[in-house]
Design a protein around this motif. Sequence first.
Motif, PDB file in Angstrom:
ATOM      1  N   ILE A  67      -8.307  -1.808   6.494  1.00 57.46           N
ATOM      2  CA  ILE A  67      -8.233  -2.703   7.653  1.00 57.46           C
ATOM      3  C   ILE A  67      -9.104  -3.923   7.407  1.00 57.46           C
ATOM      4  O   ILE A  67     -10.305  -3.805   7.127  1.00 57.46           O
ATOM      5  N   THR A  68      -8.488  -5.090   7.507  1.00 55.40           N
ATOM      6  CA  THR A  68      -9.187  -6.358   7.310  1.00 55.40           C
ATOM      7  C   THR A  68      -9.096  -7.185   8.581  1.00 55.40           C
ATOM      8  O   THR A  68      -7.999  -7.370   9.123  1.00 55.40           O
ATOM      9  N   ILE A  69     -10.227  -7.671   9.058  1.00 58.85           N
ATOM     10  CA  ILE A  69     -10.250  -8.551  10.228  1.00 58.85           C
ATOM     11  C   ILE A  69     -10.806  -9.897   9.790  1.00 58.85           C
ATOM     12  O   ILE A  69     -11.952  -9.985   9.318  1.00 58.85           O
ATOM     13  N   ASP A  70      -9.988 -10.932   9.919  1.00 57.35           N
ATOM     14  CA  ASP A  70     -10.408 -12.269   9.509  1.00 57.35           C
ATOM     15  C   ASP A  70      -9.757 -13.307  10.417  1.00 57.35           C
ATOM     16  O   ASP A  70      -9.283 -12.969  11.517  1.00 57.35           O
ATOM     17  N   SER A  71      -9.688 -14.547   9.953  1.00 56.66           N
ATOM     18  CA  SER A  71      -9.139 -15.627  10.776  1.00 56.66           C
ATOM     19  C   SER A  71      -7.656 -15.434  11.083  1.00 56.66           C
ATOM     20  O   SER A  71      -7.139 -16.038  12.033  1.00 56.66           O
ATOM     21  N   LEU A  72      -6.968 -14.627  10.292  1.00 53.79           N
ATOM     22  CA  LEU A  72      -5.547 -14.362  10.523  1.00 53.79           C
ATOM     23  C   LEU A  72      -5.325 -13.258  11.544  1.00 53.79           C
ATOM     24  O   LEU A  72      -4.202 -13.032  11.987  1.00 53.79           O
ATOM     25  N   GLY A  73      -6.379 -12.545  11.878  1.00 57.46           N
ATOM     26  CA  GLY A  73      -6.264 -11.436  12.813  1.00 57.46           C
ATOM     27  C   GLY A  73      -6.602 -10.113  12.149  1.00 57.46           C
ATOM     28  O   GLY A  73      -7.446 -10.046  11.259  1.00 57.46           O
ATOM     29  N   LYS A  74      -5.907  -9.074  12.553  1.00 64.30           N
ATOM     30  CA  LYS A  74      -6.145  -7.727  12.041  1.00 64.30           C
ATOM     31  C   LYS A  74      -4.996  -7.312  11.133  1.00 64.30           C
ATOM     32  O   LYS A  74      -3.854  -7.233  11.572  1.00 64.30           O
ATOM     33  N   THR A  75      -5.336  -7.047   9.869  1.00 65.72           N
ATOM     34  CA  THR A  75      -4.337  -6.643   8.876  1.00 65.72           C
ATOM     35  C   THR A  75      -4.587  -5.202   8.472  1.00 65.72           C
ATOM     36  O   THR A  75      -5.711  -4.835   8.114  1.00 65.72           O
ATOM     37  N   ILE A  76      -3.531  -4.378   8.520  1.00 62.37           N
ATOM     38  CA  ILE A  76      -3.638  -2.967   8.127  1.00 62.37           C
ATOM     39  C   ILE A  76      -2.700  -2.717   6.960  1.00 62.37           C
ATOM     40  O   ILE A  76      -1.478  -2.859   7.086  1.00 62.37           O
ATOM     41  N   ASP A  77      -3.277  -2.373   5.811  1.00 60.55           N
ATOM     42  CA  ASP A  77      -2.504  -1.995   4.631  1.00 60.55           C
ATOM     43  C   ASP A  77      -2.508  -0.479   4.535  1.00 60.55           C
ATOM     44  O   ASP A  77      -3.573   0.156   4.577  1.00 60.55           O
ATOM     45  N   THR A  78      -1.343   0.129   4.376  1.00 57.84           N
ATOM     46  CA  THR A  78      -1.226   1.589   4.320  1.00 57.84           C
ATOM     47  C   THR A  78      -0.572   2.009   3.020  1.00 57.84           C
ATOM     48  O   THR A  78       0.527   1.554   2.684  1.00 57.84           O
ATOM     49  N   TYR A  79      -1.262   2.879   2.294  1.00 56.98           N
ATOM     50  CA  TYR A  79      -0.778   3.393   1.013  1.00 56.98           C
ATOM     51  C   TYR A  79      -0.800   4.916   1.066  1.00 56.98           C
ATOM     52  O   TYR A  79      -1.820   5.505   1.422  1.00 56.98           O
ATOM     53  N   ASN A  81       1.341   8.789  -0.575  1.00 61.66           N
ATOM     54  CA  ASN A  81       2.259   9.327  -1.579  1.00 61.66           C
ATOM     55  C   ASN A  81       3.542   9.869  -0.946  1.00 61.66           C
ATOM     56  O   ASN A  81       4.326  10.532  -1.613  1.00 61.66           O
ATOM     57  N   SER A  82       3.741   9.565   0.335  1.00 67.73           N
ATOM     58  CA  SER A  82       4.949  10.046   1.004  1.00 67.73           C
ATOM     59  C   SER A  82       5.779   8.927   1.628  1.00 67.73           C
ATOM     60  O   SER A  82       6.941   9.144   1.978  1.00 67.73           O
ATOM     61  N   GLN A  83       5.198   7.733   1.772  1.00 66.34           N
ATOM     62  CA  GLN A  83       5.903   6.613   2.383  1.00 66.34           C
ATOM     63  C   GLN A  83       5.670   5.350   1.559  1.00 66.34           C
ATOM     64  O   GLN A  83       4.640   5.221   0.890  1.00 66.34           O
ATOM     65  N   PRO A  84       6.601   4.375   1.607  1.00 67.03           N
ATOM     66  CA  PRO A  84       6.384   3.116   0.901  1.00 67.03           C
ATOM     67  C   PRO A  84       5.176   2.365   1.467  1.00 67.03           C
ATOM     68  O   PRO A  84       4.811   2.530   2.629  1.00 67.03           O
ATOM     69  N   PHE A  85       4.560   1.540   0.630  1.00 68.26           N
ATOM     70  CA  PHE A  85       3.440   0.708   1.067  1.00 68.26           C
ATOM     71  C   PHE A  85       3.871  -0.206   2.214  1.00 68.26           C
ATOM     72  O   PHE A  85       4.975  -0.755   2.200  1.00 68.26           O
ATOM     73  N   THR A  86       3.009  -0.355   3.205  1.00 68.63           N
ATOM     74  CA  THR A  86       3.298  -1.263   4.315  1.00 68.63           C
ATOM     75  C   THR A  86       2.076  -2.124   4.632  1.00 68.63           C
ATOM     76  O   THR A  86       0.935  -1.699   4.435  1.00 68.63           O
ATOM     77  N   ARG A  87       2.360  -3.320   5.132  1.00 73.68           N
ATOM     78  CA  ARG A  87       1.311  -4.203   5.655  1.00 73.68           C
ATOM     79  C   ARG A  87       1.704  -4.628   7.061  1.00 73.68           C
ATOM     80  O   ARG A  87       2.828  -5.101   7.282  1.00 73.68           O
ATOM     81  N   GLU A  88       0.783  -4.440   7.993  1.00 73.61           N
ATOM     82  CA  GLU A  88       0.973  -4.908   9.365  1.00 73.61           C
ATOM     83  C   GLU A  88      -0.113  -5.926   9.683  1.00 73.61           C
ATOM     84  O   GLU A  88      -1.282  -5.720   9.338  1.00 73.61           O
ATOM     85  N   ARG A  89       0.296  -7.016  10.328  1.00 76.10           N
ATOM     86  CA  ARG A  89      -0.678  -8.007  10.782  1.00 76.10           C
ATOM     87  C   ARG A  89      -0.458  -8.254  12.264  1.00 76.10           C
ATOM     88  O   ARG A  89       0.630  -8.639  12.675  1.00 76.10           O
ATOM     89  N   ASN A  90      -1.486  -7.968  13.025  1.00 77.43           N
ATOM     90  CA  ASN A  90      -1.428  -8.125  14.473  1.00 77.43           C
ATOM     91  C   ASN A  90      -0.220  -7.386  15.060  1.00 77.43           C
ATOM     92  O   ASN A  90       0.464  -7.869  15.958  1.00 77.43           O
ATOM     93  N   GLY A  91       0.037  -6.191  14.514  1.00 77.25           N
ATOM     94  CA  GLY A  91       1.097  -5.338  15.034  1.00 77.25           C
ATOM     95  C   GLY A  91       2.476  -5.593  14.480  1.00 77.25           C
ATOM     96  O   GLY A  91       3.420  -4.870  14.803  1.00 77.25           O
ATOM     97  N   GLU A  92       2.644  -6.594  13.616  1.00 79.59           N
ATOM     98  CA  GLU A  92       3.949  -6.908  13.045  1.00 79.59           C
ATOM     99  C   GLU A  92       3.962  -6.583  11.549  1.00 79.59           C
ATOM    100  O   GLU A  92       3.007  -6.868  10.832  1.00 79.59           O
ATOM    101  N   VAL A  93       5.061  -6.000  11.084  1.00 76.01           N
ATOM    102  CA  VAL A  93       5.204  -5.657   9.666  1.00 76.01           C
ATOM    103  C   VAL A  93       5.403  -6.940   8.863  1.00 76.01           C
ATOM    104  O   VAL A  93       6.232  -7.792   9.213  1.00 76.01           O
ATOM    105  N   ILE A  94       4.636  -7.076   7.781  1.00 79.15           N
ATOM    106  CA  ILE A  94       4.716  -8.250   6.909  1.00 79.15           C
ATOM    107  C   ILE A  94       5.358  -7.849   5.592  1.00 79.15           C
ATOM    108  O   ILE A  94       4.913  -6.913   4.929  1.00 79.15           O
ATOM    109  N   ALA A  95       6.414  -8.532   5.182  1.00 75.62           N
ATOM    110  CA  ALA A  95       7.069  -8.256   3.905  1.00 75.62           C
ATOM    111  C   ALA A  95       6.273  -8.902   2.778  1.00 75.62           C
ATOM    112  O   ALA A  95       5.869 -10.065   2.868  1.00 75.62           O
ATOM    113  N   LEU A  96       6.039  -8.130   1.712  1.00 79.13           N
ATOM    114  CA  LEU A  96       5.303  -8.631   0.552  1.00 79.13           C
ATOM    115  C   LEU A  96       6.123  -8.418  -0.715  1.00 79.13           C
ATOM    116  O   LEU A  96       6.909  -7.467  -0.806  1.00 79.13           O
ATOM    117  N   PRO A  97       5.966  -9.285  -1.716  1.00 82.03           N
ATOM    118  CA  PRO A  97       6.604  -9.022  -3.014  1.00 82.03           C
ATOM    119  C   PRO A  97       6.104  -7.688  -3.569  1.00 82.03           C
ATOM    120  O   PRO A  97       4.947  -7.300  -3.351  1.00 82.03           O
TER     121      PRO A  97
END
Length: 243
Positions: A67-79, A81-97
Amino acid sequence: MKKLMLIAVVVILYSCEKKQFDAQYVIDKAIEISGGSSYDQFEMEFDFRGRHYISKRDFGNFEYKRITIDSLGKTIDTYSNSQPFTRERNGEVIALPDSLGKRIENSINSVNYFILLPYGLNDEAVNKSLLGTVMIKGEPYHKIKVTFSEEGGGTDYEDIFVYWIHAEDYTMDYLAYRFFTDEGGWRFREAFNPRKIEGIRFADYRNYKPKKVPVEITELHKAFENGELQILSLIETENIQVR
């Protein structure tokens, strides 16, 4: 007094050689002393370098959140071994390369790997060998070399690690590694501030690098004692909670 100390050291080293130690035995004992069955199923939270982590393990399954809190808000990266990696920022899923997602996964996994050592050294991709018993600061240590198989060994499977595990207490007090990403390099870590929380042993580290390179990774303990390393940073894990 010095003569008595020398005799004691010789006796300890001799007794270590007489027992039929191997790398597996030493690692098993180190894991037992540092947490044992407490590693199998737990949830923990901790702060590391300005970020908050939540880590869950349920025997073979794991889920790590950063969990990262910065000027962009709150970002949650989840890794996990059972689900694909996800990134959420301020409650919205962010697509990453995919390439960026993999780098973040590796970073999160690396933080958890080091904080939970020696847990993880019995993974299937780990190849370990006992290189004998040495003295560091007047104390006997089993020296274990670790390499990784390409299958299951992660993107940095070529890295080489060495662990120095106390021959009597079975605590992992020193480690070193040779890495090959970017320009590559060598690191040596000295544990300090060891503490047990809910049955799991944690430690912080003084992080060193050699003053001169190249060096032999398995001999970095000698460079440490001879003052041939320079400190780079302190690696401190704060506010650890375990359930």
